[in-house]
Design a protein around this motif. Structure first.
Motif, short mmCIF file in Angstrom:
data_model
loop_
_atom_site.label_atom_id
_atom_site.label_comp_id
_atom_site.label_asym_id
_atom_site.label_seq_id
_atom_site.Cartn_x
_atom_site.Cartn_y
_atom_site.Cartn_z
N UNK A 91 37.79 43.06 38.19
CA UNK A 91 37.15 42.12 39.13
C UNK A 91 37.67 40.73 38.77
N UNK A 92 38.22 40.06 39.77
CA UNK A 92 38.81 38.73 39.59
C UNK A 92 39.78 38.70 38.39
N UNK A 93 40.60 39.73 38.32
CA UNK A 93 41.65 39.77 37.29
C UNK A 93 41.16 40.11 35.90
N UNK A 94 39.86 40.37 35.74
CA UNK A 94 39.35 40.70 34.40
C UNK A 94 38.95 42.19 34.38
N UNK A 95 39.38 42.88 33.34
CA UNK A 95 39.02 44.30 33.21
C UNK A 95 37.57 44.41 32.74
N UNK A 96 36.82 45.33 33.36
CA UNK A 96 35.42 45.51 32.99
C UNK A 96 35.10 46.99 32.83
N UNK A 97 34.47 47.31 31.74
CA UNK A 97 34.03 48.69 31.52
C UNK A 97 32.73 48.92 32.31
N UNK A 98 32.62 50.10 32.89
CA UNK A 98 31.36 50.51 33.53
C UNK A 98 31.01 51.86 32.91
N UNK A 112 33.93 35.08 30.95
CA UNK A 112 34.09 34.30 32.19
C UNK A 112 32.79 34.30 33.01
N UNK A 113 32.02 35.36 32.92
CA UNK A 113 30.78 35.47 33.71
C UNK A 113 29.73 34.47 33.22
N UNK A 114 29.89 34.02 31.97
CA UNK A 114 28.88 33.13 31.39
C UNK A 114 29.23 31.65 31.58
N UNK A 115 30.41 31.39 32.19
CA UNK A 115 30.85 29.98 32.35
C UNK A 115 29.78 29.12 33.04
#
Ligand code: FAD
Length: 527
Positions: free
Chosen positions: A311-318, A365-368
């Motif tokens: 999401x938005x160029x950042x890899x995220x584990x689900x 990045x989500x905490x910016x």
């Protein structure tokens, strides 16, 4: 005569005590009249192929007495006159720390803001039926901590086998079933945990330890970078040779207190999302490859899923988290004005529902947008999500929900399914609750899981929000070896709230570890 067997059997033989006994006697050509002693020592289910198999390890004694299964000789000496150490929080970390301190000759004094297991039950009924959340007594706060009215799954990713066995044996010594020593995925169940917890309390009290309920630690007594005690309920001072801080991941006031006192805390990675609920039968059919139901022998099936999204160029584990077969979704908020869901199951796992957390990692990045909150940034995001869920659910404990298929197609569900969540559900568009960095990875992951497990995205699956307390967004740092806070001597940050555990077993093991270090540093006990 003594035999050890490794067997791979059909469920109707392995999981029926009489059939299993007959099978072993025949296999070893024994005689029933000799009354051989047969016990399983390990058991796991292998459902990878269409024909489900059970792997069993067993011991057989014929004409010979079997050794006791519980190896640990648990002896708690009288410590009533010994130096005292303080423990904040009576969850698994705090209780296991207390028992270990007793073994090491130190008197534990525990402070717990909540109530004993029995009185606590009334407050849980009030959350479920009247939507009233008592901020001091709920699914997270009270005797046994978040571990009491929990699912009681006792697995951990830790590979310290000796320590795991020791903790399991301590549970067995306090009335947990011996079956937890046998299953590869042991589980106690929410109906049995309160008995285990109250027996552990009795062991602590009998040995001369103290437990104070309805007693919230409101301040820490620190001078010259050394903690000497705590203040409870804003008025009473207590001193001890050290303080184990085991307050769990929901004690936000403790993080605020540490921050206000300039005691170092740090933000850490965590994950948030929703809980997904299915009819248990849907999961059984997928996992056991059966046409109708799982039959009389197999337990309610579980699953574990993980994937990577972008999401938005950042890899995220689900990933799925704390899956509860045959369980219930419960309201796990710790303050009015927030909705938090979690899951639990009874020992028989016989509810008609399967539920699991389905969570997305939160990246830096989500905490910016929260950077002004410093180390509390993650906590603020968590809080806002829980408040948004409450607002959309109708400002009660009613939880916002959406069918999984509708979530993927971004449309509000016209009708929701039956649920195990007692306070009830409100149909909403979960994109109005979840920020994009959770909603979109979740959507992509669900599609992926639907491909991996055919039937997982059936019209029966519904998402219920929000699963926000998977782990602590904050770490209270400590030295690697001594477990002491790097700035405050005598302070031992411990368990899930400090960022060193993620479940009952790891919290219990961490409690023991902190107790050993405290004893070594401040009472000269060998660690
Ligand atoms: P906690 O159990 O959170 O205990 C902290 C204690 O500190 C609480 O009792 C709290 O009241 C007390 N406290 C907080 N602040 C103060 C203060 N200022 N003064 C005095 N006391 C204070 N884990 C598993 O491994 N398996 C499962 O199946 C499982 N199911 C779960 C189901 C539910 C519904 C929930 C809520 C959790 C579940 N968990 C499960 C997670 C597990 O319960 C926690 O990981 C574990 O309890 C953490 O232990 P802890 O001792 O570190 O903290």
């Amino acid at each position: 005569m003594h035999h050890t067997l490794q067997l791979t059997l059909a469920p109707e033989i392995a999981l029926d005590d009489d059939n299993f006994r007959r099978f072993v006697i025949q296999k070893l050509r024994l005689r029933e009249s000799d009354n051989p002693f047969i016990r399983k020592t390990r058991q796991s289910i292998d459902a990878r192929s269409r024909q489900v198999k059970i792997n069993v390890q067993a011991e057989v004694y014929a004409g010979e007495a079997p050794p006791a299964l519980v190896g640990t000789r648990i002896v708690y000496p009288d410590v009533s006159k010994r130096p005292q150490a303080l423990i904040v929080g009576c969850g698994p970390a705090g209780m296991f720390a207390a028992l270990r301190l007793i073994e090491l000759g130190i008197k534990p004094v525990l402070f717990e803001r909540g109530k004993d297991v029995r009185t606590r039950r009334r407050d849980l009924a009030a959350i479920n039926k009247e939507h009233y959340v008592n901020p001091e007594s709920n699914y997270c706060f009270g005797e046994g901590g978040a571990g009491t009215y929990s699912d009681g799954k006792l697995y951990t990713r830790s590979n310290k086998r000796g320590d795991i066995r020791r903790v399991l044996e301590i549970f067995v010594a306090h009335s947990a079933s011996e079956q937890i020593l046998i299953d590869t995925h042991p589980h106690i169940g929410t109906n049995k945990l309160p008995v285990v917890v109250s027996e552990m309390r009795e062991s602590i009290l009998k040995a001369g330890g103290e437990i104070h309920f309805d007693t919230k630690v409101t301040d820490l007594i620190v001078s010259d970078n050394r903690i000497t005690g705590v203040v409870t309920n804003d008025k009473d001072e207590h001193t001890g040779i050290g303080v184990i801080l085991a307050t769990g991941h929901s004690a936000r006031d403790i993080y605020e207190l540490l921050h206000a006192k300039n005691i170092l805390i740090e933000s850490k990675s965590f994950a948030m999302g929703v809980r997904i609920e299915h009819p248990q039968n849907t999961i059984d059919k997928i996992q056991y490859h059966c046409e109708t139901d799982r039959g009389p022998y197999l337990p309610a099936a579980s699953y574990s899923l993980v994937t990577q999204t972008h999401y938005k160029g950042v890899q995220r584990g689900v990933f799925s988290f704390c899956m509860c077969p045959g369980g219930f979704i419960v309201p796990a908020a710790t303050a009015p004005g927030e909705v938090v869901v979690n899951g639990m199951s009874p020992s028989r796992r016989d509810s008609p529902y399967a539920n699991s957390g389905m969570v997305v990692t939160i990246e830096e990045a989500d905490l910016a947008p929260y950077k002004d909150y410093g180390p509390m940034a993650g906590l603020q995001l968590q809080r806002e999500l829980e408040q948004a869920a409450c607002k959309l659910g109708g400002a009660t404990q009613t939880a916002p929900a959406q069918l999984a298929v509708d979530f993927i197609k971004a449309r509000t569900s016209a009708h929701l399914r039956e649920t195990s969540y007692q306070p009830g559900l409100q149909s909403v568009d979960l994109y109005d609750v979840l920020p994009g960095h959770i909603a979109f990875p979740l959507r992509d992951a669900l599609s992926d899981f639907g491909r991996k497990m055919r039937g997982y995205l059936s019209g029966d699956a519904q998402l219920i929000g929000v699963e926000s307390r998977t782990s602590s967004p904050i770490r209270v740092p400590r030295e690697r070896e001594s477990c002491e806070h790097p700035e405050i001597k005598g302070l031992f940050p411990c368990g899930e709230g400090a960022g060193y555990a993620g479940g009952i077993m790891s919290a219990a093991m961490d409690g023991e570890r902190c107790a050993e270090q405290l004893a070594k540093l401040y009472a000269g006990a060998p660690a």
